[in-house]
Design an enzyme around this catalytic site. Structure first.
Site, PDB file in Angstrom:
ATOM      1  N   ASP A  87       2.731  -2.490   1.942  1.00  0.00           N
ATOM      2  CA  ASP A  87       3.296  -3.060   3.165  1.00  0.00           C
ATOM      3  C   ASP A  87       3.188  -2.007   4.262  1.00  0.00           C
ATOM      4  O   ASP A  87       3.515  -0.832   4.050  1.00  0.00           O
ATOM      5  CB  ASP A  87       4.764  -3.447   2.955  1.00  0.00           C
ATOM      6  N   LEU A  88       2.711  -2.409   5.448  1.00  0.00           N
ATOM      7  CA  LEU A  88       2.545  -1.461   6.547  1.00  0.00           C
ATOM      8  C   LEU A  88       3.889  -1.130   7.177  1.00  0.00           C
ATOM      9  O   LEU A  88       4.732  -2.013   7.363  1.00  0.00           O
ATOM     10  CB  LEU A  88       1.600  -2.033   7.604  1.00  0.00           C
ATOM     11  N   ASP A 111       1.434  -8.515   6.911  1.00  0.00           N
ATOM     12  CA  ASP A 111       0.975  -7.135   6.784  1.00  0.00           C
ATOM     13  C   ASP A 111       1.218  -6.629   5.367  1.00  0.00           C
ATOM     14  O   ASP A 111       1.441  -5.446   5.153  1.00  0.00           O
ATOM     15  CB  ASP A 111       1.670  -6.231   7.803  1.00  0.00           C
TER      16      ASP A 111
END
Length: 612
Positions: free
Chosen positions: A205-206, A248
């Site tokens: 996950d960004l 994302d």
């Protein structure tokens, strides 16, 4: 050769229009076709018709064949059929095999015309049995130009392939999507790897991806996602599956990984690739991400369960500060499962009256008088017992219900203040905590005012405490606007947890406040660090110059109290004065004579450890 070809044509014509039996004459209305009519009929056919001998030499062809191939009959009579069709698959010396399956099916090939242009030719072959003993068998070849049909079918096939690809891949990054992932988890490769416990999952996950979109635009956000997809491809093995599972969020399935060490190494490689600089317009972006990792174990029976474990580890990675890899463990799973359950139950808990507030007094050191108290939310969970805010506020934030919970807490707090006033403590004020989420709500000030009026209270009776970190919230503009509205309304606003390492003094330059609350971590160092004593004294003086008051929270010892007095700190709060307590107990505490409430000279233990 012309004479031979003509005899063959006569034979074919006899098949179409056989001669009358001997001794019979045609009736006047008999319309049996003549030779010339049969020839005209064959020449009218739209399909090319070619008559060949068994060596494929051309004996005759109709007008459609001349048009299709660009050759006149006179030019190719007696020549092999390859001369007309330019079929490179046929040998120069050719002889028809009468047992060949070509006589039972269509044959499609790519042939050339005389001018060199190519087309798709659909052919059928028929054996023409001889009528007379002195004649040989012939082959009737029917040809149809199906180029347009082939083009249409090719376009349809390409469209189907594109639709198939789109159904199983992400449009932006080209990675597999969730549907492709589900199918992959059912493959023999994955099932076998699960049995052998040789498969791992990385859930990426960004970090702060929304800030990239907000600061640089959606084009930069798309570029970031493509950058991460390329990093995944570079980090993937030949049997791995890289998938974009959400906005994302990405998943990497790694068969043939048999140890935590190997899986963590893959995660570190992925984070390194993701962290490579990305040029965006005139800026260089350095992308960071968090990874949750899980490895197959005897308890894991399917791929989805492994992904769920990686997802739980990812939440832990984000809670622990982001930009790191956390590996799933059974204990971590228990904690995350509990948090997931609390997330489901948190809204129901408000309607069932499971939330309460406890009050902790604040004392003015000038005259040692209790002038205010802070309302602290508690969750009386039917199974886990009393839960503190640290155990459920982040859960409420992730669930998107923190603002609703804040409003509920506000009403409970004002009900508590109303009881205090009804008990005769007319001048005591109340501090109410407010999250960044509720402060970003443009209706907050109006709803607070209405809640005060409905209880016969005034804005001057409350102080709204916001955490220092809230000033750095993405909705900063709305928060500072709400602060201005609250102060115009008449309520006071305090900056909580001041000095926790955010912007500190910088906040005081652009936002008007009534008070700052020195963080308990700073107060804990008072007796151990002379520099902290100097900082506290300087903060008290600065706040006085800016027209603000100061509250030192977390005061637990007599030494801390003495040092705060020496620094002219005006107010304190902490376990040394009193623990948070239910409203009824607080009222009893207030009515207890001061001499029976000595300040605790020894260190007092903090509340019980969190359940999670």
């Amino acid at each position: 050769m012309r004479r031979l070809g003509q005899s063959y044509l006569d034979m074919v014509t006899n098949v179409i229009a056989p001669p009358k039996p001997n001794g019979l004459t045609s009736a006047p209305n008999d319309q049996a076709p003549s030779l010339s009519l049969c020839t005209r009929l064959v020449n009218c056919a739209k399909d090319a018709i070619i008559l060949q001998d068994l060596q494929s030499r051309i004996l005759w062809m109709n007008s459609a064949a001349e048009t299709m191939f660009g050759w006149r009959l006179e030019d190719v009579r007696g020549l092999p059929g390859v001369s007309v069709t330019a079929d490179t698959n046929l040998p120069t010396k050719f002889h028809y095999d009468l047992q060949s399956p070509i006589f039972d099916r269509f044959v499609v090939g790519r042939h050339k015309r005389r001018d060199g242009s190519e087309f798709w030719n659909q052919q059928t072959f028929a054996k023409v049995e001889p009528i007379h003993e002195d004649q040989n068998m012939m082959i009737l070849v029917s040809c149809r130009d199906i180029s347009e049909q082939v083009q249409t079918e090719t376009a349809l096939r390409q469209t189907q392939e594109e639709l198939q690809h789109a159904a199983y891949h992400d449009d932006l990054t080209g990675l597999a999507n969730r549907k492709k992932l589900q199918g992959y988890l059912e493959t023999p490769l994955v099932r076998d790897a699960l049995k052998k416990q040789q498969i791992g999952v990385l859930q990426l996950d960004l970090d702060k991806f929304k800030e990239i979109n907000d600061s640089f635009g959606h084009a930069a956000g798309d570029g970031t996602l493509i950058h991460v997809a390329e990093a995944l491809r570079r980090s993937s093995g030949p049997q791995d599956l890289a998938c974009r599972s959400g906005g994302d969020e990405f998943v990497l399935i790694c068969p043939k990984v048999a140890s935590i060490e190997a899986l963590v190494t893959r995660a570190e490689l992925l984070l390194k690739e993701v962290g490579k600089p990305l040029r965006c317009q005139d800026h260089i972006l350095y992308i960071k991400g968090s990874i949750g990792a899980s490895l197959a174990s005897p308890e894991v029976t399917c791929g989805e369960e492994l992904i769920h474990q990686a997802d739980q580890a990812l939440y832990a990675a984000k809670e622990n500060g982001r930009a790191q890899t956390v590996v799933f463990t059974p204990e971590l799973g228990r904690v995350q499962t509990t948090k997931t359950r609390l997330a489901r139950e948190i809204q129901t808990a408000t309607t069932e009256g499971q939330f309460t507030v406890e009050l902790q007094p604040q004392m003015r050191l000038e005259d040692d008088k209790v002038t205010s108290c802070e309302a602290l939310l508690r969750w009386e969970h039917p199974e886990y017992g009393q839960l503190f805010p640290v155990e459920f506020l982040d859960i409420a934030r992730r669930s998107g219900v923190l603002a609703d919970l804040d409003y509920h807490s506000m009403n409970l707090s004002l009900d508590a203040l109303n009881k205090i006033r009804q008990a005769g403590h007319e001048t005591l004020t109340l501090a109410i905590n407010a999250s960044a989420e509720v402060m970003a709500d443009s209706n907050y000030t109006g709803l607070l005012d209405w809640a005060l009026q409905s209880r016969g209270l005034t804005p001057e009776d409350v102080c709204i405490e916001i955490q220092e970190s809230a000033i750095l919230h993405p909705e900063n503009y709305e928060i500072t606007t709400t602060v201005d509205k609250l102060r115009r309304l008449g309520a006071r606003v305090a900056l909580d947890d001041f000095g926790t390492g955010y912007a500190g003094f910088a906040h005081l330059s652009f936002i008007d406040l009534d008070a700052i609350k020195l963080d308990r971590a700073m107060i804990a160092r008072l007796g151990k660090d002379t520099r902290t004593q100097d900082i506290v004294k300087a903060l008290v003086n600065l706040a006085h110059q800016l027209g603000m008051t100061v509250i030192a929270e977390g005061v637990e010892s007599q030494e801390q109290l003495d040092l705060l007095r020496a620094a002219d700190c005006p107010n304190i709060q902490g376990f040394g004065l009193a623990h948070p307590m239910p409203v009824a107990d607080f009222l009893i505490w207030l009515d207890t004579p001061a001499e029976q409430q000595p300040f605790q000279a020894q260190q007092i233990k903090s509340p019980k450890a969190p359940h999670l």
